[in-house]
Design an enzyme around this catalytic site. Structure first.
Site, PDB file in Angstrom:
ATOM      1  N   GLY A 174       1.896   2.223  -8.131  1.00  0.00           N
ATOM      2  CA  GLY A 174       2.779   1.399  -9.470  1.00  0.00           C
ATOM      3  C   GLY A 174       1.796   0.614 -10.668  1.00  0.00           C
ATOM      4  O   GLY A 174       2.009   0.787 -11.340  1.00  0.00           O
ATOM      5  N   GLU A 223      -5.601  -4.897  -8.925  1.00  0.00           N
ATOM      6  CA  GLU A 223      -5.228  -4.697  -7.747  1.00  0.00           C
ATOM      7  C   GLU A 223      -6.769  -4.977  -6.841  1.00  0.00           C
ATOM      8  O   GLU A 223      -6.831  -5.851  -6.334  1.00  0.00           O
ATOM      9  CB  GLU A 223      -4.531  -4.280  -6.914  1.00  0.00           C
ATOM     10  N   ALA A 257       0.875  -1.121  -0.119  1.00  0.00           N
ATOM     11  CA  ALA A 257       0.159  -0.311  -0.016  1.00  0.00           C
ATOM     12  C   ALA A 257       0.915   1.216  -0.017  1.00  0.00           C
ATOM     13  O   ALA A 257       2.278   0.966   0.215  1.00  0.00           O
ATOM     14  CB  ALA A 257      -0.552  -0.091   1.561  1.00  0.00           C
TER      15      ALA A 257
END
Length: 262
Positions: free
Chosen positions: A105, A111, A91
């Site tokens: 990212g 995710e 995180a």
């Protein structure tokens, strides 16, 4: 583990190593994206190789899929796995209620889909990721390329009247070109400085035409594993309200981790 790692990388490694305790034979495990999640994939690969761990991994990015294959983890798509026992990911920020900002990212969409298709989500992080209130880290918002400037304007207008301290947004770049996600989308980074109501903001942002998803993970994370450079680890479970502290002792093996960098 390489002895010349930075303190932050050591902390990330220790968090990842502790999080492997959640992984059991036969599990379907969501594998996160980013430098901290890469430590986890390497640790799991070592367990597959040395201990006979039998798991299936569902990666959240092409980058993670490549790394998982390289270390010997069997991978499936989420459509093939359908439902997961566990997801472990990093995180960019987490608060006291384990609400998160993710997407630094660029993999926030996959995710979030993978995390919400899991029985549990565990976050691994170093202590610098903890904040009292989310928002210091720019909030990523994934948008389709068509009309992205219009979407950017709409998003900034929607922020008026919400409990945030800033409304500036910038298109994430990769050199001279826009950064492109695995799904072929762009990312707007919102410099909000403080997010007073993460749940409300998440719902509002996703109403804007052109927005695919945002990087607020609200009521998704079940526990956070915090690593420290000296080997200390702290586990906070939001469901039972417990905090456990321990220490990771490392026995030097093959230098499996030396090629991980930011």
């Amino acid at each position: 583990m390489s002895s010349d790692l930075s303190p932050i990388d050591r902390a990330k490694f220790f968090a990842a190593r502790r999080a492997t305790d959640y992984v059991e034979n036969g599990m379907r495990v969501g594998l996160g994206t980013g430098s901290t999640a890469a430590w986890l994939v390497k640790c799991l690969g070592e367990m597959v190789r040395d201990d006979g761990l039998n798991i299936v991994g569902v990666p959240t990015s092409l980058q993670t899929a490549t790394l998982a294959r390289d270390v010997g983890i069997t991978i499936l798509s989420l459509d093939e796995a359908r439902w997961l026992d566990l997801t472990i990911d990093g995180a960019d920020e987490y608060d006291g209620n384990l609400n998160l900002i993710k997407g630094g990212g660029g993999a926030l969409l996959q995710e979030k889909i993978v995390a919400t298709a899991s029985e549990r989500m565990i976050v691994i992080a170093d202590a610098s990721k903890q904040v009292d209130t989310l928002g210091a880290f720019p909030l990523p918002v994934e948008v389709i390329p068509f009309g992205w400037q219009t979407t950017k304007t709409l998003v900034e207008e929607m922020l008026i009247g919400l409990d945030v301290m800033g409304r500036q947004s910038t298109l994430r770049m990769n050199g001279s070109q826009p950064f492109v996600t695995d799904e072929g989308n762009y990312i707007l980074d919102l410099n909000l400085r403080r997010i007073g109501n993460a749940q409300q903001l998440s719902l509002v942002l996703n109403q804007a035409p052109g927005v695919v998803e945002n990087g607020l993970f609200v009521d998704i994370c079940d526990a956070v594993v915090i690593g420290y450079s000296n080997g200390k680890v702290e586990v906070r479970d939001i469901n039972d309200g417990t905090t456990e502290t321990g220490h990771i002792e490392i026995v030097e093996k093959d230098n499996l981790f030396s090629d991980i960098s930011e």
